[in-house]
Design an enzyme around this catalytic site. Structure first.
Site, PDB file in Angstrom:
ATOM      1  N   GLY A  56       0.814  -1.208   0.000  1.00 44.07           N
ATOM      2  CA  GLY A  56       0.000   0.000   0.000  1.00 44.07           C
ATOM      3  C   GLY A  56       0.846   1.256   0.000  1.00 44.07           C
ATOM      4  O   GLY A  56       2.067   1.235  -0.172  1.00 44.07           O
ATOM      5  N   ILE A  57       0.172   2.350   0.273  1.00 39.05           N
ATOM      6  CA  ILE A  57       0.788   3.659   0.191  1.00 39.05           C
ATOM      7  C   ILE A  57       1.233   4.090   1.595  1.00 39.05           C
ATOM      8  O   ILE A  57       0.673   3.605   2.579  1.00 39.05           O
ATOM      9  CB  ILE A  57      -0.256   4.619  -0.415  1.00 39.05           C
ATOM     10  CG1 ILE A  57       0.379   5.696  -1.249  1.00 39.05           C
ATOM     11  CG2 ILE A  57      -1.207   5.169   0.607  1.00 39.05           C
ATOM     12  CD1 ILE A  57      -0.596   6.300  -2.250  1.00 39.05           C
ATOM     13  N   GLY A  58       2.237   4.947   1.695  1.00 37.56           N
ATOM     14  CA  GLY A  58       2.681   5.426   3.009  1.00 37.56           C
ATOM     15  C   GLY A  58       4.022   4.815   3.371  1.00 37.56           C
ATOM     16  O   GLY A  58       4.546   3.934   2.679  1.00 37.56           O
ATOM     17  N   ALA A  59       4.564   5.293   4.486  1.00 40.31           N
ATOM     18  CA  ALA A  59       5.921   4.923   4.876  1.00 40.31           C
ATOM     19  C   ALA A  59       6.036   3.438   5.237  1.00 40.31           C
ATOM     20  O   ALA A  59       7.026   2.775   4.908  1.00 40.31           O
ATOM     21  CB  ALA A  59       6.341   5.776   6.074  1.00 40.31           C
ATOM     22  N   ILE A  60       5.027   2.896   5.924  1.00 40.90           N
ATOM     23  CA  ILE A  60       5.177   1.556   6.491  1.00 40.90           C
ATOM     24  C   ILE A  60       5.259   0.447   5.427  1.00 40.90           C
ATOM     25  O   ILE A  60       6.196  -0.365   5.467  1.00 40.90           O
ATOM     26  CB  ILE A  60       4.049   1.268   7.517  1.00 40.90           C
ATOM     27  CG1 ILE A  60       4.157   2.257   8.685  1.00 40.90           C
ATOM     28  CG2 ILE A  60       4.068  -0.169   8.006  1.00 40.90           C
ATOM     29  CD1 ILE A  60       5.416   2.140   9.523  1.00 40.90           C
ATOM     30  N   GLU A  92      -1.366  -2.833  -6.443  1.00 39.94           N
ATOM     31  CA  GLU A  92      -1.842  -1.585  -7.038  1.00 39.94           C
ATOM     32  C   GLU A  92      -0.659  -0.730  -7.494  1.00 39.94           C
ATOM     33  O   GLU A  92      -0.613  -0.224  -8.596  1.00 39.94           O
ATOM     34  CB  GLU A  92      -2.641  -0.888  -5.957  1.00 39.94           C
ATOM     35  CG  GLU A  92      -2.929   0.537  -6.174  1.00 39.94           C
ATOM     36  CD  GLU A  92      -3.788   1.026  -5.030  1.00 39.94           C
ATOM     37  OE1 GLU A  92      -4.673   0.275  -4.586  1.00 39.94           O
ATOM     38  OE2 GLU A  92      -3.577   2.155  -4.586  1.00 39.94           O
ATOM     39  N   GLY A 135      -6.683   1.461  -2.659  1.00 37.38           N
ATOM     40  CA  GLY A 135      -6.920   0.045  -2.941  1.00 37.38           C
ATOM     41  C   GLY A 135      -6.911  -0.821  -1.703  1.00 37.38           C
ATOM     42  O   GLY A 135      -6.859  -2.052  -1.793  1.00 37.38           O
TER      43      GLY A 135
HETATM   44  N1  COA Z   1      -4.243  10.925  15.314  1.00 44.55           N
HETATM   45  C1  COA Z   1      -3.682  12.103  15.000  1.00 44.55           C
HETATM   46  N2  COA Z   1      -2.818  12.257  13.975  1.00 44.55           N
HETATM   47  C2  COA Z   1      -2.533  11.170  13.241  1.00 44.55           C
HETATM   48  C3  COA Z   1      -3.083   9.913  13.517  1.00 44.55           C
HETATM   49  C4  COA Z   1      -3.972   9.807  14.609  1.00 44.55           C
HETATM   50  N3  COA Z   1      -4.529   8.640  14.940  1.00 44.55           N
HETATM   51  N4  COA Z   1      -2.604   9.024  12.636  1.00 44.55           N
HETATM   52  C5  COA Z   1      -1.798   9.685  11.812  1.00 44.55           C
HETATM   53  N5  COA Z   1      -1.736  10.976  12.190  1.00 44.55           N
HETATM   54  C6  COA Z   1      -0.927  12.037  11.577  1.00 44.55           C
HETATM   55  C7  COA Z   1       0.542  11.659  11.646  1.00 44.55           C
HETATM   56  O1  COA Z   1       1.119  12.045  12.884  1.00 44.55           O
HETATM   57  C8  COA Z   1       1.096  12.429  10.465  1.00 44.55           C
HETATM   58  O2  COA Z   1       1.207  13.789  10.828  1.00 44.55           O
HETATM   59  P1  COA Z   1       2.461  14.673  10.349  1.00 44.55           P
HETATM   60  O3  COA Z   1       2.358  14.672   8.854  1.00 44.55           O
HETATM   61  O4  COA Z   1       2.202  15.991  10.984  1.00 44.55           O
HETATM   62  O5  COA Z   1       3.661  13.944  10.858  1.00 44.55           O
HETATM   63  C9  COA Z   1      -0.034  12.343   9.443  1.00 44.55           C
HETATM   64  O6  COA Z   1      -1.229  12.094  10.188  1.00 44.55           O
HETATM   65  C10 COA Z   1       0.159  11.220   8.422  1.00 44.55           C
HETATM   66  O7  COA Z   1       0.227   9.986   9.112  1.00 44.55           O
HETATM   67  P2  COA Z   1       1.303   8.869   8.783  1.00 44.55           P
HETATM   68  O8  COA Z   1       0.857   7.625   9.417  1.00 44.55           O
HETATM   69  O9  COA Z   1       2.671   9.332   9.077  1.00 44.55           O
HETATM   70  O10 COA Z   1       1.172   8.810   7.194  1.00 44.55           O
HETATM   71  P3  COA Z   1       1.724   7.837   6.092  1.00 44.55           P
HETATM   72  O11 COA Z   1       2.297   8.674   5.034  1.00 44.55           O
HETATM   73  O12 COA Z   1       2.574   6.741   6.645  1.00 44.55           O
HETATM   74  O13 COA Z   1       0.372   7.205   5.510  1.00 44.55           O
HETATM   75  C11 COA Z   1      -1.887   6.463   5.743  1.00 44.55           C
HETATM   76  C12 COA Z   1      -0.486   6.475   6.346  1.00 44.55           C
HETATM   77  C13 COA Z   1      -2.779   5.625   6.599  1.00 44.55           C
HETATM   78  C14 COA Z   1      -2.426   7.876   5.628  1.00 44.55           C
HETATM   79  C15 COA Z   1      -1.766   5.822   4.335  1.00 44.55           C
HETATM   80  O14 COA Z   1      -1.257   4.526   4.455  1.00 44.55           O
HETATM   81  C16 COA Z   1      -3.088   5.768   3.611  1.00 44.55           C
HETATM   82  O15 COA Z   1      -3.484   6.732   2.996  1.00 44.55           O
HETATM   83  N6  COA Z   1      -3.781   4.610   3.657  1.00 44.55           N
HETATM   84  C17 COA Z   1      -5.098   4.466   3.069  1.00 44.55           C
HETATM   85  C18 COA Z   1      -5.052   4.074   1.632  1.00 44.55           C
HETATM   86  C19 COA Z   1      -4.388   2.750   1.390  1.00 44.55           C
HETATM   87  O16 COA Z   1      -4.110   1.970   2.265  1.00 44.55           O
HETATM   88  N7  COA Z   1      -4.155   2.463   0.149  1.00 44.55           N
HETATM   89  C20 COA Z   1      -3.540   1.195  -0.183  1.00 44.55           C
HETATM   90  C21 COA Z   1      -3.263   1.009  -1.560  1.00 44.55           C
HETATM   91  S1  COA Z   1      -2.525   2.483  -2.270  1.00 44.55           S
END
Ligand code: COA
Length: 433
Positions: free
Chosen positions: A215-219, A238, A336
């Site tokens: 998926g998308i994002g750092a993890i 995806e 996705g």
């Molecule tokens: N409460 C408050 N703030 C939160 C939070 C929570 N529970 N969870 C995340 N945040 C904040 C983080 O601290 C971070 O803030 P910052 O930018 O000021 O540091 C921001 O939200 C982004 O969170 P983070 O977890 O670091 O983002 P990421 O880039 O690793 O992406 C998702 C994580 C969940 C947003 C991303 O995986 C996503 O969009 N997933 C949904 C779509 C998906 O899974 N697609 C899959 C196929 S593409």
């Protein structure tokens, strides 16, 4: 076909002439993610005063999103299928909108609720047969080209040429604008001890021969760093990024044990650095297909041992997963995630992983919560959720009672937040933790 060279010549214009064909009130679908035609968007925004109420439909917008700026509120209205850094404020401030949709259903929307006036896309220069590749983005972009009344393409020689169902003929495009520019790059994730522990926990759920969706994002990208001792992994995803190239070079990803598209990488869009774009360019092992194929849960499930790895914002004690909003603020979208969680559930030997740090906002909030925040969107339902992973361990929720899943989730929460969660548990289930 006829003489494609003369068609190409006749249809090539300047960017100013091309964007002048967009009319007020049009719905303009933008090529996806790093496939956006940045130069055309730049010139369109320079001519903002020529338009009123142009609806911009885009999903993961990786460019500048200048059309979202407050000064263009009367000219453009953004309709996001996924919110990103450039569009979040426009949505939360009411200048833009968010449309919830599973990614695999987007092409279908162009036949129903979102008919396309203009597709604004990027392509490679035509090959010797007069065919252009969509390069890094087949997803909904191909269907937008097929359905649009007007197709305007930025021809970019720096776009990698990819194979699969990502090829269009010059006859399919009404207007060409030649402009070469580097493809937008997405840097590698920062890896600290938390990401490392999550990566190791996820790796323990992945077996030799598995096929991965990332998926998308750092993890999800970080997880790849911890798969160096696996063998014969495959990709049906995806998207994928530079981490995959690393594992190909290390001989870990071979795709040879895939039972579907054996030997091939299957994806619908790509985002990474130039290293990734060079890797996929004219690479016969990389196949790009539209999203209604790649992400369709039934198609994805034709891969045995499909493992999906996605991230989230919050998980409540029932296992409801919010991945796209912080309270009412839309920060991304479902993308996705659910397409592949369902694909993994249908796959023989499949597993679906939601992986996240146990806390957010510099450790001030727990991502494992008693209840979702007010306004939080439930992206993955408690019926779909399978594994949840943090740096503290793995909670396997599928098929488990509400009481057992709450316990398993508290076990992998950050210790600082466990006392409150345990108190909630005891109140909710009328028993000692
Ligand atoms: N409460 C408050 N703030 C939160 C939070 C929570 N529970 N969870 C995340 N945040 C904040 C983080 O601290 C971070 O803030 P910052 O930018 O000021 O540091 C921001 O939200 C982004 O969170 P983070 O977890 O670091 O983002 P990421 O880039 O690793 O992406 C998702 C994580 C969940 C947003 C991303 O995986 C996503 O969009 N997933 C949904 C779509 C998906 O899974 N697609 C899959 C196929 S593409």
């Amino acid at each position: 076909m006829g003489d494609w060279k003369s068609i190409y010549q006749e249809r090539t214009v300047t960017a100013e002439e091309a964007v002048a064909r967009i009319k007020s009130g049009d719905r303009v679908v933008i090529g996806h993610a790093v496939g956006e035609p940045s130069y055309l968007l730049e010139v369109m925004v320079e001519h903002a005063q020529d338009y009123r109420d142009v609806e911009i439909v885009h999903m993961v917008a990786m460019g500048k999103c200048e059309y979202c700026k407050p000064e263009y509120a009367a000219n453009f209205r953004h309709n996001a299928l996924f919110a990103g850094g450039g569009s979040r404020d426009a949505i939360s401030e009411g200048r833009g909108d968010y449309t919830p949709t599973f990614f695999f259903e987007v092409p279908q929307l162009f036949h129903t609720t979102l008919p396309v006036d203009v597709a604004l896309v990027s392509v490679t220069p035509p090959d010797e047969n007069g065919n252009c590749s969509l390069g890094v983005s087949a997803d909904y972009t191909l269907e937008a080209i097929r359905q649009a009344k007007l197709v305007i393409a930025q021809v970019n020689a720096q776009m990698p040429y990819t194979y699969g169902d990502s090829i269009v003929s010059v006859e399919d495009i009404d207007v060409f604008v030649r402009h070469d520019a580097p493809i937008i790059e997405l840097g590698s994730p920062k890896i600290g001890p938390v990401e490392e522990a999550i990566g190791r926990n996820c790796a323990s759920l992945i077996k030799d021969g598995d096929t991965l969706q990332l998926g998308i994002g750092a993890i999800p990208d970080a997880v790849l760093l911890f798969l160096k001792d696996k063998k014969d992994l495959g990709i049906h995803s995806e998207m994928f990024s530079d981490g995959v190239v690393e594992l190909v070079k290390a001989g870990v990803i071979t795709n040879k044990r895939k039972n579907f598209h054996t030997g091939k990488f299957v994806a619908t869009f790509l985002m990474g650095t130039k290293r990734l774009y060079d890797f996929v360019d004219h690479n016969p092992d990389v196949e790009m297909y539209p999203v209604d194929y790649v992400n369709h849960p039934v198609v994805a499930a034709r891969n045995d041992n499909l493992v999906s790895i996605n991230s989230c914002v919050q998980v409540d004690l029932m296992g409801q997963v919010c991945s796209e909003s912080i309270g009412f603020k839309q920060i991304s979208g479902v993308g996705g995630q659910v397409d592949f969680i369902r694909g993994a559930a249908l796959s023989k030997g499949g597993r679906a992983i939601i992986a996240m740090p146990s806390t957010a906002a510099k450790g001030t909030v727990s991502r494992i919560v008693a209840l979702p925040d007010k306004g939080a969107a439930i992206t993955t339902s408690r019926n779909d959720v399978d594994y949840v992973v943090t740096e503290y361990g793995i909670a396997h929720l599928k098929g488990r009672t509400l009481r057992d899943r709450a316990r398993a989730l508290i076990e992998i929460a950050h210790p600082a937040f466990q006392p409150d969660l345990k108190a909630e548990f005891e109140g909710r289930f009328h028993c000692d933790y």
